[in-house]
Design a protein around this motif. Sequence first.
Motif, PDB file in Angstrom:
ATOM      1  N   GLY A  19     -34.123 -10.469  19.404  1.00 34.68           N
ATOM      2  CA  GLY A  19     -34.062  -9.611  18.158  1.00 34.68           C
ATOM      3  C   GLY A  19     -33.306 -10.622  17.007  1.00 34.68           C
ATOM      4  O   GLY A  19     -33.301 -10.109  15.930  1.00 34.68           O
ATOM      5  N   GLU A  20     -33.031 -11.705  17.399  1.00 34.05           N
ATOM      6  CA  GLU A  20     -32.691 -12.587  16.270  1.00 34.05           C
ATOM      7  C   GLU A  20     -33.459 -13.995  16.074  1.00 34.05           C
ATOM      8  O   GLU A  20     -34.057 -14.191  16.752  1.00 34.05           O
ATOM      9  N   SER A  21     -33.566 -14.279  14.874  1.00 37.14           N
ATOM     10  CA  SER A  21     -34.280 -15.199  14.375  1.00 37.14           C
ATOM     11  C   SER A  21     -33.207 -16.609  13.943  1.00 37.14           C
ATOM     12  O   SER A  21     -34.036 -17.779  14.033  1.00 37.14           O
ATOM     13  N   PHE A  22     -31.935 -16.404  13.918  1.00 36.88           N
ATOM     14  CA  PHE A  22     -30.869 -17.639  13.998  1.00 36.88           C
ATOM     15  C   PHE A  22     -29.828 -17.113  14.863  1.00 36.88           C
ATOM     16  O   PHE A  22     -29.627 -15.785  15.175  1.00 36.88           O
ATOM     17  N   ARG A  23     -28.766 -18.113  14.825  1.00 38.52           N
ATOM     18  CA  ARG A  23     -27.560 -17.736  15.416  1.00 38.52           C
ATOM     19  C   ARG A  23     -26.481 -17.719  14.485  1.00 38.52           C
ATOM     20  O   ARG A  23     -26.274 -18.574  13.727  1.00 38.52           O
ATOM     21  N   TRP A  24     -25.495 -16.674  14.865  1.00 42.81           N
ATOM     22  CA  TRP A  24     -24.086 -16.929  14.360  1.00 42.81           C
ATOM     23  C   TRP A  24     -23.092 -16.556  15.555  1.00 42.81           C
ATOM     24  O   TRP A  24     -23.355 -15.943  16.510  1.00 42.81           O
ATOM     25  N   LEU A  25     -21.957 -17.584  15.585  1.00 37.29           N
ATOM     26  CA  LEU A  25     -21.097 -17.451  16.451  1.00 37.29           C
ATOM     27  C   LEU A  25     -19.686 -17.906  16.240  1.00 37.29           C
ATOM     28  O   LEU A  25     -19.561 -18.562  15.107  1.00 37.29           O
ATOM     29  N   GLU A  26     -18.766 -17.417  16.797  1.00 34.39           N
ATOM     30  CA  GLU A  26     -17.345 -17.940  16.627  1.00 34.39           C
ATOM     31  C   GLU A  26     -16.997 -18.400  17.826  1.00 34.39           C
ATOM     32  O   GLU A  26     -17.179 -18.058  18.857  1.00 34.39           O
ATOM     33  N   HIS A  27     -15.793 -19.403  17.983  1.00 33.73           N
ATOM     34  CA  HIS A  27     -15.042 -19.666  19.024  1.00 33.73           C
ATOM     35  C   HIS A  27     -13.963 -20.480  18.891  1.00 33.73           C
ATOM     36  O   HIS A  27     -13.490 -20.622  17.885  1.00 33.73           O
ATOM     37  N   ASP A  28     -13.067 -20.395  19.801  1.00 34.64           N
ATOM     38  CA  ASP A  28     -11.637 -20.904  19.845  1.00 34.64           C
ATOM     39  C   ASP A  28     -11.695 -22.438  20.062  1.00 34.64           C
ATOM     40  O   ASP A  28     -12.733 -23.123  20.352  1.00 34.64           O
ATOM     41  N   TYR A  29     -10.359 -22.962  20.031  1.00 34.89           N
ATOM     42  CA  TYR A  29     -10.380 -24.244  20.382  1.00 34.89           C
ATOM     43  C   TYR A  29      -8.933 -24.550  21.088  1.00 34.89           C
ATOM     44  O   TYR A  29      -7.929 -23.883  20.704  1.00 34.89           O
ATOM     45  N   PRO A  30      -9.019 -25.324  22.154  1.00 35.87           N
ATOM     46  CA  PRO A  30     -10.028 -26.108  22.560  1.00 35.87           C
ATOM     47  C   PRO A  30     -10.998 -25.076  23.398  1.00 35.87           C
ATOM     48  O   PRO A  30     -10.582 -23.712  23.862  1.00 35.87           O
ATOM     49  N   SER A  31     -12.493 -25.558  23.525  1.00 37.86           N
ATOM     50  CA  SER A  31     -13.311 -24.785  24.095  1.00 37.86           C
ATOM     51  C   SER A  31     -14.479 -25.748  24.828  1.00 37.86           C
ATOM     52  O   SER A  31     -14.676 -26.720  24.006  1.00 37.86           O
ATOM     53  N   GLU A  32     -15.047 -25.394  25.654  1.00 34.07           N
ATOM     54  CA  GLU A  32     -16.099 -26.020  26.334  1.00 34.07           C
ATOM     55  C   GLU A  32     -17.120 -26.494  25.415  1.00 34.07           C
ATOM     56  O   GLU A  32     -17.948 -27.500  25.432  1.00 34.07           O
ATOM     57  N   ILE A  33     -17.604 -25.545  24.554  1.00 33.62           N
ATOM     58  CA  ILE A  33     -18.523 -25.742  23.483  1.00 33.62           C
ATOM     59  C   ILE A  33     -18.184 -26.364  22.332  1.00 33.62           C
ATOM     60  O   ILE A  33     -18.836 -26.681  21.496  1.00 33.62           O
ATOM     61  N   ALA A  34     -16.689 -26.528  22.146  1.00 30.58           N
ATOM     62  CA  ALA A  34     -16.345 -27.423  20.825  1.00 30.58           C
ATOM     63  C   ALA A  34     -16.269 -28.757  21.222  1.00 30.58           C
ATOM     64  O   ALA A  34     -14.834 -29.413  21.767  1.00 30.58           O
ATOM     65  N   ARG A  35     -17.267 -29.665  21.117  1.00 31.59           N
ATOM     66  CA  ARG A  35     -17.086 -30.907  21.623  1.00 31.59           C
ATOM     67  C   ARG A  35     -18.265 -31.782  20.977  1.00 31.59           C
ATOM     68  O   ARG A  35     -18.839 -31.163  20.129  1.00 31.59           O
ATOM     69  N   TRP A  36     -18.241 -32.837  21.041  1.00 32.49           N
ATOM     70  CA  TRP A  36     -19.056 -33.885  20.391  1.00 32.49           C
ATOM     71  C   TRP A  36     -20.540 -33.417  20.736  1.00 32.49           C
ATOM     72  O   TRP A  36     -20.788 -33.600  21.988  1.00 32.49           O
TER      73      TRP A  36
END
Length: 317
Positions: A19-36
Motif C-alpha cells: 500500500g506504499e508508493s514510497f518510503r518514510w523512516l526514522e532511525h537512531d544512531y548508531p544503527s546497523e542501517i545508518a552506514r555508508w
Amino acid sequence: MTRWIDRPAAREVIPLLPGESFRWLEHDYPSEIARWNYHPEYEIHLIRKGTGSYIIGDQIGAFGPGQVAMIGSELPHDWMSDLEPDEVIIGRDAVVQFDAEWLERCIGVLPEVSAVRELLELSQMGIIFGGQTALDAAEQIELVGRTSGSRRLSHLFALLAVLTHAPKEEKMLVTRAWFSASEGREGKAAVEAGLAYIFANLNDRIRMSEAAHLAHMSEPTFSKYFKRASGLTFSDTVKKLRIANACRLLATSELPVSTICTEVGYSNLANFNRQFLAEVGMTPREYRNLDDAERPSGMSPRLGLGTANRLVEHAHP
C-alpha cells in the motif's frame, strides 16, 4: 560503533510496505542501517539531532540539527555523529526515499510535477539545503511521517515543490555528478556493476576486468560506458572512493594511519600519503588533527562553496 564505521559501503535494499508508493523512516544512531550505503532510489534526509560529519559521494563535510540533504540515485552517503562513549541518539534521522521510475509515471499523468526533473538531476551531485528552505522541508518531512493515504502523498509533493523552488543561496551542491541517467541502460549497468565491485573490494586489489565481467561487457566497452555515465575513469573512481573512505575513518575512528592505509586498499604508506595529499590538499595526519568545523564542508579544499554556487547558477540561469 566501530563494527559499523569500518565496514565498506553497501548497496541498500529498500523494501516498500504493502500500500506504499514510497518510503518514510526514522532511525537512531548508531544503527546497523545508518552506514555508508548507496541505492537506486532518491533520498531526502533530515538530521533532527546531533552534530558530526557526512560523506556524500567522495566529499566529507560537517552537519548539525536541521540539515536537509537530497541524495541522487546510486550516490554513496553516510552521516556519522559525534558520540560520547555508549551514547545513542534516539530518532536522529527522518528519511524519505522514492524510485525515479515511479515519479516519472506520476509526471506522465500529473504534468504539473514535471519541474522536479531538474531537481533530480542536481541531486546526482548531492544537495544540502539551508535557510527557510530547510525549515519548510523539515516540516513537510515530519508531516509525511505523521500522515497516511492521500494526505501523506500530498506532503511528499509539497516537499518536492519546496526543494524544487529553493533559491540558489539556500542550496549547495556537494560533489560531482555521480551518475548520469541520460546515458541509458548500458551506462547504468556499468555504473551499478562497477560500484558494487569497488565497494565489495575497497580494501583489496581491484581489477577493471572483474568489474567488466560483472557487467557482462568487454573491458573497452565497460570503460567507455562507465566513464560516460559517471564522468570519471574507473581507476579515478577507485582512488576517490578510497580516499573518501580514509577521510571517514580518520574523522570517526582512532585507527592508526598505517592501519587506515591498509583498510582502504593501499599496500604502501608513502603512496597512500601521496595520493591523500594530492586529493585532499593535506596529509592524513593533518586532516585528522583538524576540528570538525575546520574540515572541508560540502566541497573538497580545491572546490569551495563559491564554485558550488556557480554550479547552481549554471544549472538555473
